[in-house]
Design a protein around this motif. Sequence first.
Motif, PDB file in Angstrom:
ATOM      1  N   HIS A 204      54.810  57.642  13.324  1.00 59.72           N
ATOM      2  CA  HIS A 204      54.812  58.332  14.621  1.00 59.72           C
ATOM      3  C   HIS A 204      55.071  57.345  15.753  1.00 59.72           C
ATOM      4  O   HIS A 204      55.615  56.264  15.524  1.00 59.72           O
TER       5      HIS A 204
ATOM      6  N   ASN B 280      55.955  60.216  21.517  1.00 58.51           N
ATOM      7  CA  ASN B 280      56.485  61.427  20.880  1.00 58.51           C
ATOM      8  C   ASN B 280      56.017  62.708  21.553  1.00 58.51           C
ATOM      9  O   ASN B 280      56.791  63.656  21.722  1.00 58.51           O
TER      10      ASN B 280
ATOM     11  N   ILE C  95      61.963  64.720  19.448  1.00 57.64           N
ATOM     12  CA  ILE C  95      61.335  64.632  18.123  1.00 57.64           C
ATOM     13  C   ILE C  95      61.530  65.908  17.301  1.00 57.64           C
ATOM     14  O   ILE C  95      61.373  65.885  16.078  1.00 57.64           O
TER      15      ILE C  95
ATOM     16  N   VAL D 118      59.607  56.588  21.610  1.00 52.91           N
ATOM     17  CA  VAL D 118      59.837  57.854  20.914  1.00 52.91           C
ATOM     18  C   VAL D 118      60.557  57.541  19.605  1.00 52.91           C
ATOM     19  O   VAL D 118      61.509  56.760  19.581  1.00 52.91           O
TER      20      VAL D 118
END
Length: 282
Positions: free
Chosen positions: A77, A81, A88, A147
């Motif tokens: 992750h 995000n 995503i 991200v």
Amino acid sequence: MSARARSLLVALGALAVLAVAALGLVLGARPLGPDEPVVRATEPPLTSTPAPTTPTPDPTEEPGPLADLHVVLDPGHNGGNAAAPAEINALVGDGRGGSKACNTVGSSTTSGYPEHAFTFDVAQRAREILVADGATVTLTREDDTGVGPCVDERGQAAQTAGADVLVSIHADGAADPAVRGYFAIVSEPPLNDAQAEPSRALAADLLAALGAAGFAPSSSYPGALSERADLGTLNWAERPAVLLELAEMRNPGEAALIESEEGRRRYAEAVAAGIREWAAGS
């Protein structure tokens, strides 16, 4: 006697007087006694600068036990995000001809400590340990504020970097707080030779290291091993690859470990120990 001759005699006499006076200055104002040593003038001792010495070079350090190993650690992750849903949720290939979301937000403990922070912390600590053993270590992300990257990029990271192995670090988020324990996930059915026995051997060594470190195996998966076909991170790998769920974030006891610096250190040491054992046997 001529006047010229007398002048020469006078000059010679004057020179003799001067010579005697100079000798007196050298020998001193009084004559030496019979028992006094003659002191002879000596030149001052010569001084010399020692020749510079060539420093002895430090002996070459022995290479670490993992000097020939290149590891990719994939902290699951990412911290940015949640603020980038469009990115995503964008679809990417799942490695089996289908598609799935680029990435997810991940789980968290009941107190709010996020999985992405946990995985990044453990990955950094494990990297430090492995580098100290001589390994080259690449992370799929270098901060916890970005991200992604997407699962396809994560899965291909080992072959992209020319690495030997991929370990994706996660923590599970089962809703039932009674569920506990670590487990490993491998790609099944394998899409290439690396996803078969080499990945299972890696999983076995990682699981053994977690057990030796005193952590509890999964209460949900027999043998703490899960086989899945839907994880892009594993499907895209062309090197031995394991997705490792280190703990259950909603389990109170394991959440306390996850949230503590000491607990994260122990998890990192176990991950490094498992990789070290796998490298020794591969």
